[in-house]
Design a protein around this motif. Structure first.
Motif, PDB file in Angstrom:
ATOM      1  N   GLY A  77       0.831  -1.204   0.000  1.00  0.00           N
ATOM      2  CA  GLY A  77       0.000   0.000   0.000  1.00  0.00           C
ATOM      3  C   GLY A  77       0.858   1.242   0.000  1.00  0.00           C
ATOM      4  O   GLY A  77       2.038   1.216  -0.387  1.00  0.00           O
ATOM      5  N   ASP A  78       0.283   2.352   0.439  1.00  0.00           N
ATOM      6  CA  ASP A  78       0.957   3.652   0.401  1.00  0.00           C
ATOM      7  C   ASP A  78       1.724   3.905   1.689  1.00  0.00           C
ATOM      8  O   ASP A  78       1.179   3.762   2.792  1.00  0.00           O
ATOM      9  N   TYR A  79       2.990   4.310   1.532  1.00  0.00           N
ATOM     10  CA  TYR A  79       3.843   4.673   2.659  1.00  0.00           C
ATOM     11  C   TYR A  79       4.493   6.024   2.376  1.00  0.00           C
ATOM     12  O   TYR A  79       4.781   6.357   1.223  1.00  0.00           O
ATOM     13  N   LEU A  80       4.735   6.782   3.434  1.00  0.00           N
ATOM     14  CA  LEU A  80       5.294   8.124   3.290  1.00  0.00           C
ATOM     15  C   LEU A  80       6.823   8.061   3.280  1.00  0.00           C
ATOM     16  O   LEU A  80       7.429   7.475   4.182  1.00  0.00           O
TER      17      LEU A  80
ATOM     18  N   MET B 241      12.110   6.079   4.709  1.00  0.00           N
ATOM     19  CA  MET B 241      10.676   5.865   4.934  1.00  0.00           C
ATOM     20  C   MET B 241      10.314   6.319   6.343  1.00  0.00           C
ATOM     21  O   MET B 241      10.981   5.971   7.315  1.00  0.00           O
ATOM     22  N   TYR B 242       9.251   7.123   6.438  1.00  0.00           N
ATOM     23  CA  TYR B 242       8.774   7.556   7.749  1.00  0.00           C
ATOM     24  C   TYR B 242       8.211   6.354   8.512  1.00  0.00           C
ATOM     25  O   TYR B 242       7.513   5.519   7.947  1.00  0.00           O
ATOM     26  N   VAL B 243       8.482   6.285   9.823  1.00  0.00           N
ATOM     27  CA  VAL B 243       7.938   5.216  10.662  1.00  0.00           C
ATOM     28  C   VAL B 243       7.328   5.823  11.921  1.00  0.00           C
ATOM     29  O   VAL B 243       7.632   6.955  12.310  1.00  0.00           O
TER      30      VAL B 243
ATOM     31  N   ILE C 178      16.106  17.160   5.092  1.00  0.00           N
ATOM     32  CA  ILE C 178      15.350  16.225   4.255  1.00  0.00           C
ATOM     33  C   ILE C 178      14.397  16.991   3.353  1.00  0.00           C
ATOM     34  O   ILE C 178      14.029  18.138   3.627  1.00  0.00           O
ATOM     35  N   LYS C 179      14.024  16.340   2.265  1.00  0.00           N
ATOM     36  CA  LYS C 179      13.154  16.957   1.270  1.00  0.00           C
ATOM     37  C   LYS C 179      11.689  16.830   1.674  1.00  0.00           C
ATOM     38  O   LYS C 179      11.343  16.175   2.664  1.00  0.00           O
ATOM     39  N   GLU C 180      10.839  17.441   0.884  1.00  0.00           N
ATOM     40  CA  GLU C 180       9.408  17.344   1.118  1.00  0.00           C
ATOM     41  C   GLU C 180       8.967  15.882   0.963  1.00  0.00           C
ATOM     42  O   GLU C 180       9.433  15.170   0.083  1.00  0.00           O
ATOM     43  N   SER C 181       8.062  15.451   1.829  1.00  0.00           N
ATOM     44  CA  SER C 181       7.633  14.050   1.828  1.00  0.00           C
ATOM     45  C   SER C 181       6.642  13.777   0.699  1.00  0.00           C
ATOM     46  O   SER C 181       5.977  14.681   0.190  1.00  0.00           O
ATOM     47  N   ALA C 182       6.559  12.490   0.325  1.00  0.00           N
ATOM     48  CA  ALA C 182       5.607  12.070  -0.703  1.00  0.00           C
ATOM     49  C   ALA C 182       5.281  10.595  -0.488  1.00  0.00           C
ATOM     50  O   ALA C 182       6.108   9.831   0.032  1.00  0.00           O
ATOM     51  N   TYR C 183       4.076  10.200  -0.872  1.00  0.00           N
ATOM     52  CA  TYR C 183       3.672   8.810  -0.719  1.00  0.00           C
ATOM     53  C   TYR C 183       4.221   7.963  -1.864  1.00  0.00           C
ATOM     54  O   TYR C 183       4.279   8.390  -3.008  1.00  0.00           O
ATOM     55  N   LYS C 184       4.620   6.761  -1.499  1.00  0.00           N
ATOM     56  CA  LYS C 184       5.092   5.787  -2.466  1.00  0.00           C
ATOM     57  C   LYS C 184       4.300   4.500  -2.263  1.00  0.00           C
ATOM     58  O   LYS C 184       4.078   4.075  -1.124  1.00  0.00           O
ATOM     59  N   THR C 185       3.840   3.907  -3.343  1.00  0.00           N
ATOM     60  CA  THR C 185       3.026   2.702  -3.252  1.00  0.00           C
ATOM     61  C   THR C 185       3.903   1.461  -3.370  1.00  0.00           C
ATOM     62  O   THR C 185       4.600   1.279  -4.371  1.00  0.00           O
ATOM     63  N   LEU C 186       3.860   0.643  -2.319  1.00  0.00           N
ATOM     64  CA  LEU C 186       4.573  -0.633  -2.352  1.00  0.00           C
ATOM     65  C   LEU C 186       3.640  -1.695  -2.906  1.00  0.00           C
ATOM     66  O   LEU C 186       2.519  -1.874  -2.419  1.00  0.00           O
ATOM     67  N   THR C 187       4.073  -2.386  -3.935  1.00  0.00           N
ATOM     68  CA  THR C 187       3.241  -3.393  -4.589  1.00  0.00           C
ATOM     69  C   THR C 187       3.961  -4.735  -4.606  1.00  0.00           C
ATOM     70  O   THR C 187       5.169  -4.817  -4.374  1.00  0.00           O
TER      71      THR C 187
END
Length: 568
Positions: free
Chosen positions: A169-172, A203-205, A233-242
């Motif tokens: 799913g989506d992780y920041l 990855m944010y936790v 750190i740069k601006e955050s963004a969601y990444k989809t793990l598949t």
């Protein structure tokens, strides 16, 4: 100026300068980041043969093992986190994993495993032992687990650790905007864990934790969790793990039309003689389930009263035969039977051999005496039997109580995936031995059964079983309650002979009658045309796969005119 005054002023200035230097030094020390480095082997402490396990984004409470260069995870972790179909037999030290068309088995420490298709077992070599056992602790090779589970892993050294992705799913995420450090705590004075080059992905936790001003808690790709300064750190963004994992499909041998199955209770091999007469009184029945097989003992052998003549006659009458096996009529420790791999295999093979010998269309499993501690073993038996049925073109149906909290170990959701039909016995709401008199199957009981089973099993696999019998309840003056089962016509005759007229009970969805006789009160919640029709309306509206009826011969002939209206 007096010399003494000059010296005093000089001393004051010198002291002031010293104070300023001291303050500046303190301030510099306060705001200067620490250069202390903590070794990862001190941060993540593992023993010589241990592996730290990082599940997705957190350090897991249990450690794995590193044996001969291979990672092993404990059985409970595998079952609870990745794949509940891995099954360990503590009696015979055998691991079993069941796919839709294969039964895979491995013994501890061996570099081989067996694969059973239909009933043929083949040995397969492995590059590594699949199972390791230390006293009562069972560990499985992560490579073997990964072959059949929706997970990916990566192993890293110094210290030994494995990072496992299995929740998709989506992780920041973010990246380092410039070279910076990952630290043990949210403080520049805390030790450095990792020097982070620019553009390092993080990855944010623990996003639910209260954030510390100026810092973010993150994890590196290789599983190091720590804190980084927000300014770097740069601006955050969601990444989809598949995942590219393709789960095996459990194909079902369901029929295109509605199933109208009747249970045929038989006691000897002469049942063929009366079969045609019983069947010709029915309408729209297309499956018959004779009670032919019974579990004989804990070894897995069965008793049988099957005959080829019966099957041939039933087929001539347009019926499929799904022969029933039960555990009802004999005292057997079902835990002892089902918790042994060899005994389950004996039982499943005996059923398949009988099905092939008598050319059966299906097998109906009616195990009603499973104790709660045998639940997982019962489900494993159904998995293994389903493979053999599927590979031999045999329909597998399973009788189940109505869903309830105290029978949830029957795991109807898993049944709905692995078998062809789940037959819900929507009767015996009040049964022989009940301390309170009541209907066999009130309309509310049936509605709840239908509604609850459909949250667990696809409707095209659900058969709702209805009763063709009624109980006559007797309550004596001392409060003792007993009951006796009656077919539909005899209970009508009994009421008539006692001058009693039943009245419709809306709440129960059936006719109710009571009378006094011989210093006792008799009560009847009657099953007949109208009560059966109320049940059929519920079943029809739910659009399930069909019905089953207990049992052939107890019904009035007019019942079939009611049922047939709801079978299309």
């Amino acid at each position: 100026m007096d010399r003494r005054i000059k010296l005093a002023l000089f001393g004051t200035a010198a002291a002031f300068i010293i104070i300023i230097i001291a303050v500046v030094s303190i301030l510099i020390d306060k705001f200067k980041p620490s250069n202390e480095i903590m070794q990862l082997t001190d941060y993540y402490k593992v023993g010589d043969s241990e592996v730290l396990v990082i599940l997705q984004d957190h350090v897991y409470e249990k450690k794995g093992l590193l044996l001969d260069g291979k990672v092993y995870l404990d059985l409970d972790t595998v079952v609870n986190e990745f794949n509940h179909r891995f099954y360990w037999d503590y009696n015979e030290n055998i691991l079993t994993y069941t796919t839709p068309d294969e039964i895979l088995q491995a013994e501890a420490e061996r570099s081989e495993y067996s694969v059973t298709k239909s009933m043929i077992k083949t040995k397969v070599a492995s590059d590594y032992p699949i199972v390791k056992v230390f006293v009562d602790q069972v560990y499985l090779s992560i490579d073997f687990v990964q072959k059949y589970s929706d997970m990916n892993y990566q192993y890293y050294e110094n210290p030994s650790r494995v990072v496992i992705d299995y929740k998709w799913g989506d992780y920041l995420y973010t990246e380092a905007s410039k070279p910076t450090q990952l630290r043990t705590e949210a403080s520049i004075k805390s030790p450095i864990l990792v020097q982070l080059p620019a553009d390092t992905e993080l990855m944010y936790v623990d996003m639910e934790e209260t954030p510390v001003k100026g810092f973010s808690k993150v994890m590196t790709k290789d599983g190091v969790i720590g804190y980084v300064r927000n300014k770097f750190i740069k601006e955050s963004a969601y990444k989809t793990l598949t995942s590219s994992f393709q789960a095996p499909e459990y194909t079902s041998q369901t029929r295109p039309g509605k199933i109208n199955m009747v249970f045929h209770q038989v006691f000897n091999t002469d049942a063929t003689a009366n079969l045609e007469k019983l069947v010709k009184a029915t309408k729209s029945v297309n499956v018959i389930s004779p009670t032919w097989f019974r579990v004989n003992d804990v070894s897995g052998t069965i008793d049988s009263i099957a005959t080829k003549e019966y099957v041939e006659k039933a087929n001539d009458l347009g019926l499929e035969v799904w022969a029933l096996v039960n555990d009802v009529d004999i005292e057997i420790n079902m835990y002892e039977l089902l918790s042994h791999t060899s005994r389950r295999e004996t039982l499943s093979n005996a059923l398949i051999e009988a099905a092939m010998e008598y050319k059966l269309n299906g097998i109906n499993v009616d195990f009603e005496k499973i104790p709660s501690d045998a639940g997982i073993h019962y489900i494993q038996f159904l998995r293994e039997l389903s493979v053999k049925c599927r590979n031999n073109g045999i329909v597998l149906s399973v009788d189940s109580y109505v869903p309830s909290e105290y029978t949830k170990y029957y795991d109807r959701e898993e049944q709905g995936k692995i078998v062809d039909y789940v037959v819900v016995m929507a009767y015996d709401e009040h049964y022989a031995g009940s301390e309170i008199a009541g209907p066999v199957a009130s309309i509310g009981f049936v509605k709840d059964a239908v509604r609850n089973i459909l949250t667990m099993v696809p409707k095209n696999k659900v058969l709702i079983a209805i009763p063709f019998y009624t109980r006559l309840w007797k309550e004596t003056s001392d409060g003792k309650v007993t009951s006796e089962s009656f077919p539909m016509t005899p209970i009508e005759e009994l009421l008539q002979s006692n001058g009693v007229e039943a009245t419709w009970n809306e709440e129960a969805g059936c006719y109710y009658a009571e009378f006094e006789k011989d210093n006792a009160t008799y009560r009847v919640w009657q099953e007949e045309d109208k009560s059966i029709e109320e049940k059929m309306k519920v079943i029809y509206d739910a659009d399930v796969a069909g019905i089953a009826s207990w049992k052939l011969g107890l019904e009035k002939e007019s019942i079939w005119n009611v049922i047939v209206r709801y079978m299309n």
